[in-house]
Write a protein that holds these residues in place. Structure first.
Motif, PDB file in Angstrom:
ATOM      1  N   ASN A   1       0.929  -1.339   0.012  1.00  0.00           N
ATOM      2  CA  ASN A   1      -0.011  -0.092  -0.179  1.00  0.00           C
ATOM      3  C   ASN A   1       0.944   1.389   0.103  1.00  0.00           C
ATOM      4  OD1 ASN A   1      -2.450  -1.409  -0.073  1.00  0.00           O
ATOM      5  ND2 ASN A   1      -2.404  -1.667   2.345  1.00  0.00           N
TER       6      ASN A   1
ATOM      7  N   SER B   1       1.584   4.787   1.223  1.00  0.00           N
ATOM      8  CA  SER B   1       1.014   5.854   2.378  1.00  0.00           C
ATOM      9  C   SER B   1       1.942   7.319   2.193  1.00  0.00           C
ATOM     10  CB  SER B   1       1.315   5.430   3.519  1.00  0.00           C
ATOM     11  OG  SER B   1       0.597   4.153   3.781  1.00  0.00           O
TER      12      SER B   1
ATOM     13  N   HIS C   1      -3.414   6.620   3.934  1.00  0.00           N
ATOM     14  CA  HIS C   1      -3.247   5.714   2.850  1.00  0.00           C
ATOM     15  C   HIS C   1      -3.944   6.243   1.746  1.00  0.00           C
ATOM     16  CE1 HIS C   1      -5.053   1.704   1.028  1.00  0.00           C
ATOM     17  NE2 HIS C   1      -4.035   2.234   0.491  1.00  0.00           N
TER      18      HIS C   1
END
Length: 254
Positions: free
Chosen positions: A47, A49, A54
């Protein structure tokens, strides 16, 4: 194949639309593969960030869609710039609609039951754009002859009639039928003459004092959902991945 492509895609100026659709589908497939790998903890992906926030891929998707859309409007339908703008727009649209459910619910529902709306939105978009590539025009204009097109009255009547049928199908709770009915008039007609789904605005208003019609609508909706809900869910799971189990349902089963 080359002759068909030249005659039906390039000459009518549909090449940007084909490129946008291709970029859209490829982007969605690649994105789903990556997110499924992240979910499974496999591969080098993770992910994104920034500052503890996020960054969902809908964010770059919106940026690319805006850039591609404005460049496409400014560049016309021909030339390298138009093709590039179409690809950029398709990539952005693929990223945005892959998280359509997040926008709809304003919550991170990507791997929940509500997240199935994203897959459904992508499938519907792909099908509709594919119909446009095949030569279908919204509101039944493609069914009109050259003489009818020159007669504004006939054209307006056809458009208004098809639009009305699509609205009736929508009021009867048949959203997918109404959407496809905008492009395929016979689909809108089919949805307009069939019984409304229970809970739809049409059923609430017109079936309130018609218990037999209300019972028939409920029975038909039950059989329809029982027949198609399973295959539809399996197809969505195959395309977008299986949602996480609902903890509420898990507690209820206990």
């Amino acid at each position: 194949m080359g002759v068909w492509l030249e005659r039906n895609i390039v000459e009518p100026g549909k090449l940007p639309l084909l490129l946008a659709l291709t970029a859209f589908v490829v982007t969605f497939v690649i994105t789903r593969v990556i997110t499924r790998l992240i979910r499974a903890g496999k591969g080098p992906f993770g992910n994104v960030s920034a500052g503890g926030v996020h960054i969902h891929h809908v964010v770059p998707g919106v940026v690319l869609t805006v850039i591609g859309g404005f460049c496409a409007v400014a560049g016309g339908q021909h030339g390298f710039g138009s093709a590039l703008a179409a690809v950029v727009f398709g990539i952005g649209a693929g990223l945005v609609l892959d998280e359509f459910a997040l926008i709809l619910h304003l919550a991170d529902v990507y791997w929940t039951e509500a997240g199935r709306k994203s897959v459904e939105a992508v499938v519907l978009t792909t099908a509709l754009v594919g119909l446009l590539l095949l030569g279908f025009v919204p509101f039944g204009v493609n069914d009109l002859s050259e003489d009818d097109l020159q007669d504004r009255g006939s054209a307006i009547s056809a458009i208004a009639g098809n639009f009305l049928l699509a609205l009736i199908a929508l009021a009867k709770g048949k959203v997918r039928v109404a959407i496809f009915g905008v492009v395929l008039p016979f689909v809108a007609l089919f949805g307009a003459i069939r019984l409304a789904r229970p809970g739809s605005p049409w059923a609430k208003r017109l079936y309130r004092r018609r218990p037999r019609a209300r019972a028939r609508a409920q029975l038909r909706a039950y059989h329809h959902d029982r027949r198609w809900a399973g295959p539809s869910r399996r197809l969505q799971d195959w395309i977008g991945g299986t949602p996480d189990p609902d903890p509420t349902h898990a507690l209820e089963r206990r």
